[in-house]
Design an enzyme around this catalytic site. Structure first.
Site, PDB file in Angstrom:
ATOM      1  N   GLY A  17       0.804  -1.469  -0.166  1.00 24.51           N
ATOM      2  CA  GLY A  17       0.523   0.167   0.067  1.00 24.51           C
ATOM      3  C   GLY A  17       0.963   1.193   0.295  1.00 24.51           C
TER       4      GLY A  17
ATOM      5  N   CYS B  46      13.930   4.559  -2.975  1.00 23.47           N
ATOM      6  CA  CYS B  46      13.206   4.392  -4.178  1.00 23.47           C
ATOM      7  C   CYS B  46      14.331   4.163  -5.635  1.00 23.47           C
ATOM      8  CB  CYS B  46      11.894   6.020  -4.040  1.00 23.47           C
ATOM      9  SG  CYS B  46      10.898   5.062  -2.684  1.00 23.47           S
TER      10      CYS B  46
END
Length: 224
Positions: free
Chosen positions: A158, A176
């Site tokens: 999520g 990331c």
């Protein structure tokens, strides 16, 4: 439209170790896929941990002892950090047919953008970069991240929203997989402490809205 159940799984001194939370996700996902549960969103805080998604490169990872475990996970995306002061949301929800994962991610981004706006932070999407960002006064600053896996038509993993966390944890990795950006938080952007408790009701309201939930219900862990 279906109902959406919110479960507060642990905050503060009851913060949930990642592997315990992951097992809770898997159990909830199995029950949702079997239609034993309605759509359910787990909301919680983790003890410090780095999680490496499927696309994590060796050079994204911390060098030496980062002070927290690094766990390989089955979501998309690369490496990130979770820990105190960061709101984690794991919506275990059935996606409508035909399944459109990109559309689901956009709805989740929209929830984060609206939540930030309610608090006075202008967050936005940046083309070619996942998650939710703040711009102006230097490099782009990431305030929210999203990583999704869909199995048997039901989403898991999520989003995370940096509320009041220690941002130096992100300095130990290429978060990331993006080098020319920084991490930020609601606290840093607003110049005042923004605890998770202040953010929770906003996230719940906007998530229910973007998912088109008929009603929202709160349950305890024992009730799922």
């Amino acid at each position: 439209m279906s109902d959406l159940v919110f479960v507060h799984a642990g905050f503060g001194e009851q913060a949930v170790p990642y592997e315990q939370g992951w097992e809770l996700q898997r159990r909830t996902h199995e029950r949702r896929a079997a239609e034993e549960l309605p759509d359910t969103c787990l909301l919680l805080e983790h003890t410090p941990v780095y999680t490496a998604g499927k696309r994590t490169e060796p050079w994204d990872r911390p060098v030496g002892d980062p002070g927290a475990p690094v766990i390989e996970v089955d979501r998309g995306g690369k490496i990130t950090w979770h820990g105190p002061g960061m709101l984690m949301g794991y919506p275990i929800v059935r996606l409508p047919d035909p399944i459109d994962v990109v559309e689901y991610v956009r709805r989740t981004e929209e929830m984060l953008i609206r939540t930030c706006a309610d608090l006075g932070v202008e967050a936005l999407r940046v083309e070619g970069r996942s998650g939710v960002w703040v711009q102006g006064g230097g490099p782009d600053r990431k305030i929210g991240s999203i990583g999704i896996r869909v199995s048997r038509g039901v989403a898991m993993h999520g989003f995370q929203l940096n509320c009041d966390c220690d941002l130096t944890w992100f300095d130990k990795i290429v978060a990331c997989g993006i080098r020319d950006v920084e991490a930020t938080s609601l606290t840093q952007e607003l110049g005042r402490r923004v605890p998770i408790a202040e953010v929770l009701p906003l996230v719940e309201r906007h998530l229910a809205d973007v998912l088109g939930a008929a009603e929202t219900v709160h349950r305890t862990l024992a009730q799922i």
